[in-house]
Design a protein around this motif. Structure first.
Motif, short mmCIF file in Angstrom:
data_model
loop_
_atom_site.label_atom_id
_atom_site.label_comp_id
_atom_site.label_asym_id
_atom_site.label_seq_id
_atom_site.Cartn_x
_atom_site.Cartn_y
_atom_site.Cartn_z
N ASP A 82 0.85 -1.19 0.00
CA ASP A 82 0.00 0.00 0.00
C ASP A 82 0.89 1.24 0.00
OD1 ASP A 82 0.79 0.50 2.70
OD2 ASP A 82 -0.80 -0.81 3.42
N GLU A 83 0.26 2.39 -0.05
CA GLU A 83 0.98 3.65 -0.17
C GLU A 83 1.94 3.89 1.00
OE1 GLU A 83 0.86 6.41 -2.52
OE2 GLU A 83 0.19 4.76 -3.78
N GLY A 127 10.31 5.73 0.93
CA GLY A 127 9.67 6.59 1.92
C GLY A 127 8.26 6.95 1.51
N VAL A 128 7.64 7.74 2.36
CA VAL A 128 6.27 8.22 2.11
C VAL A 128 6.29 9.17 0.90
CG1 VAL A 128 4.35 9.55 3.07
CG2 VAL A 128 5.67 7.99 4.55
N VAL A 129 5.30 9.04 0.05
CA VAL A 129 5.22 9.86 -1.16
C VAL A 129 3.98 10.74 -1.11
CG1 VAL A 129 4.90 9.82 -3.67
CG2 VAL A 129 6.50 8.22 -2.59
N LYS A 130 4.15 12.01 -1.47
CA LYS A 130 3.02 12.93 -1.59
C LYS A 130 3.28 13.84 -2.79
CE LYS A 130 0.24 16.35 0.88
NZ LYS A 130 0.05 17.11 2.15
N ASP A 131 2.33 13.85 -3.69
CA ASP A 131 2.42 14.67 -4.90
C ASP A 131 3.74 14.42 -5.65
OD1 ASP A 131 -0.03 15.85 -4.27
OD2 ASP A 131 0.93 17.40 -3.05
N GLY A 132 4.12 13.15 -5.71
CA GLY A 132 5.31 12.76 -6.46
C GLY A 132 6.63 13.04 -5.76
N LYS A 133 6.58 13.51 -4.51
CA LYS A 133 7.79 13.82 -3.76
C LYS A 133 7.97 12.82 -2.62
CE LYS A 133 10.05 17.54 -1.13
NZ LYS A 133 9.90 18.92 -0.60
N ILE A 134 9.21 12.32 -2.45
CA ILE A 134 9.49 11.40 -1.36
C ILE A 134 9.78 12.24 -0.12
CG2 ILE A 134 11.04 9.62 -0.49
CD1 ILE A 134 10.54 10.16 -4.23
N LEU A 135 8.96 12.05 0.91
CA LEU A 135 9.02 12.88 2.11
C LEU A 135 9.96 12.27 3.14
CD1 LEU A 135 5.23 13.76 2.48
CD2 LEU A 135 7.02 15.00 1.23
N ASN A 136 10.88 13.06 3.62
CA ASN A 136 11.89 12.57 4.55
C ASN A 136 11.35 12.39 5.97
OD1 ASN A 136 15.21 12.46 4.69
ND2 ASN A 136 14.32 13.09 6.63
N ASP A 137 10.94 13.49 6.60
CA ASP A 137 10.60 13.44 8.02
C ASP A 137 9.36 12.59 8.30
OD1 ASP A 137 12.71 15.14 8.04
OD2 ASP A 137 11.66 16.83 8.97
N GLU A 138 8.44 12.57 7.36
CA GLU A 138 7.23 11.77 7.53
C GLU A 138 7.53 10.27 7.46
OE1 GLU A 138 6.00 15.81 6.10
OE2 GLU A 138 7.64 14.39 5.72
N PHE A 210 7.73 5.08 -10.28
CA PHE A 210 7.93 6.31 -11.06
C PHE A 210 9.28 6.91 -10.66
CE2 PHE A 210 6.11 7.73 -7.07
CZ PHE A 210 6.81 8.89 -6.78
N GLY A 211 9.85 7.66 -11.57
CA GLY A 211 11.08 8.37 -11.26
C GLY A 211 12.22 7.45 -10.87
N ASP A 212 13.10 7.96 -10.00
CA ASP A 212 14.24 7.19 -9.53
C ASP A 212 14.50 7.56 -8.07
OD1 ASP A 212 15.70 9.64 -9.50
OD2 ASP A 212 16.16 9.37 -11.61
N ARG A 213 15.63 7.10 -7.55
CA ARG A 213 15.94 7.31 -6.13
C ARG A 213 17.09 8.29 -5.92
NH1 ARG A 213 15.07 0.90 -4.95
NH2 ARG A 213 12.80 1.00 -4.79
#
Length: 326
Positions: A82-83, A127-138, A210-213
């Motif tokens: 899951d997400e 990590g957690v993803v929001k609007d295509g961005k990998i969120l660090n602190d979350e 999607f994308g890369d790391r």
């Protein structure tokens, strides 16, 4: 004239002069554990490597036990993703149950567990993803929760590979708060954004959707940044620090060994393994000799721990080479 060849004249004198020696205790063997029953799936891109369901995990663990290597590094493959990667930190998750099985049946085998979300998320990122961005602190609380549930299951060491900033400190705090002050952390400190990981992503079902790391794994051109990452993880409480991949980054490993007092690990990754296997299958190289050379180079560069898919084969070859001569 200085004649260096005097000390290379035959195998006896070469052995006496040898500076670096491999031992089965140097090695950790990665294992992929998958949800389901009666599963032993071959990984097409990694000859000799399999995905195991827990009911068949004993087959490979018996080999590990007989080999004399130090331990295993576990990667879990859940049935559902899951997400938020919730199966990564579920107390009844595939990896948590695999750890419990190993520590019940093979208590003397050191069990290290990879901590990352990529195998458990539907998007395949670490990590957690929001609007295509990998969120660090979350992401940090999820990694911390995963570490705690794995420690509860019996893991001997936690190995965060996600490359989120601050994750070692967050995991150390969570482990300590839950009574696991004696569980060490082996941080994937200098983990580069590498093409060498391709076969692993096949084995672990962890390719990003999607994308890369590259926004969280390191630029492979940067050596000094790798040292800064290592120093940061040490300050945050890491007990062991790692360089990954191995062969193309021996310069980083060597420099770290010259400046860092903590034990160093290196990961001889899937692409390195698969290239050797493919070349050997075609008769282009001698597999035993080139694996011995590669792993010796890693130890010579400063690694105390070598994580490698060659571990069981190398342990067998070492045993054969140590048979007393008549």
């Amino acid at each position: 004239m200085q004649r260096f060849r005097r000390l290379r004249k035959n195998e006896t004198i070469r052995s006496m002069m040898r500076e670096t020696r491999l031992h089965p205790a140097d090695f950790i063997y990665p294992i992929f554990v998958i949800e389901g029953e009666n599963i032993k799936n071959p990984v097409a891109s990694m000859p000799g490597v399999f995905q195991y369901s827990i009911d068949r995990l004993g087959e490979i663990m018996e080999e590990v036990k007989a080999s004399g290597i130090s331990g295993v590094l576990l990667f879990g493959i859940p049935a559902c993703k899951d997400e938020m990667g919730s199966q990564a930190y579920a107390r009844d998750g595939i990896t948590q149950r695999a750890v419990a099985y190993i520590k019940k049946n093979y208590p003397d085998i050191y069990c290290i567990v990879d901590v990352c979300l990529c195998e458990y998320t539907s998007h395949g990122h670490c990590g957690v993803v929001k609007d295509g961005k990998i969120l660090n602190d979350e992401t940090l609380p999820l990694l911390s929760a995963m570490s705690v549930t794995l420690a509860e299951a019996g893991a001997d060491m936690i190995a965060p590979s996600d490359m989120m900033d601050g994750r070692v400190a967050a995991i150390r705090e969570a482990l300590d708060e839950n009574g696991f002050t004696d569980i060490p952390i082996m941080a994937y400190s200098a983990k580069f954004a590498s093409t060498y990981y391709g076969p692993f992503r096949d084995a672990a079902h962890s390719a990003p959707g999607f994308g890369d790391r590259k926004s969280y794994q390191m630029d492979f051109a940067n050596g000094q940044e790798a040292l800064r990452e290592i120093y940061s993880d040490i300050q945050e409480g890491a007990d062991v620090v790692m360089v990954k991949p191995g062969l193309a980054y021996l310069d980083v490993l060597k420099e770290a060994a010259m400046t860092v007092s903590l034990p160093l690990a290196v990961y001889n990754v899937s692409g390195e393994y698969s290239m050797v296997k493919a070349a050997a299958a075609n008769g282009w190289i001698d597999e035993r000799r080139i694996v011995t050379e590669n792993l010796t180079a890693m130890k010579r560069a400063g690694a105390k721990i070598i994580i490698t898919y060659h571990a069981l084969d190398m342990a067998k070859w070492l045993a054969e080479s140590n048979i007393p001569r008549e």
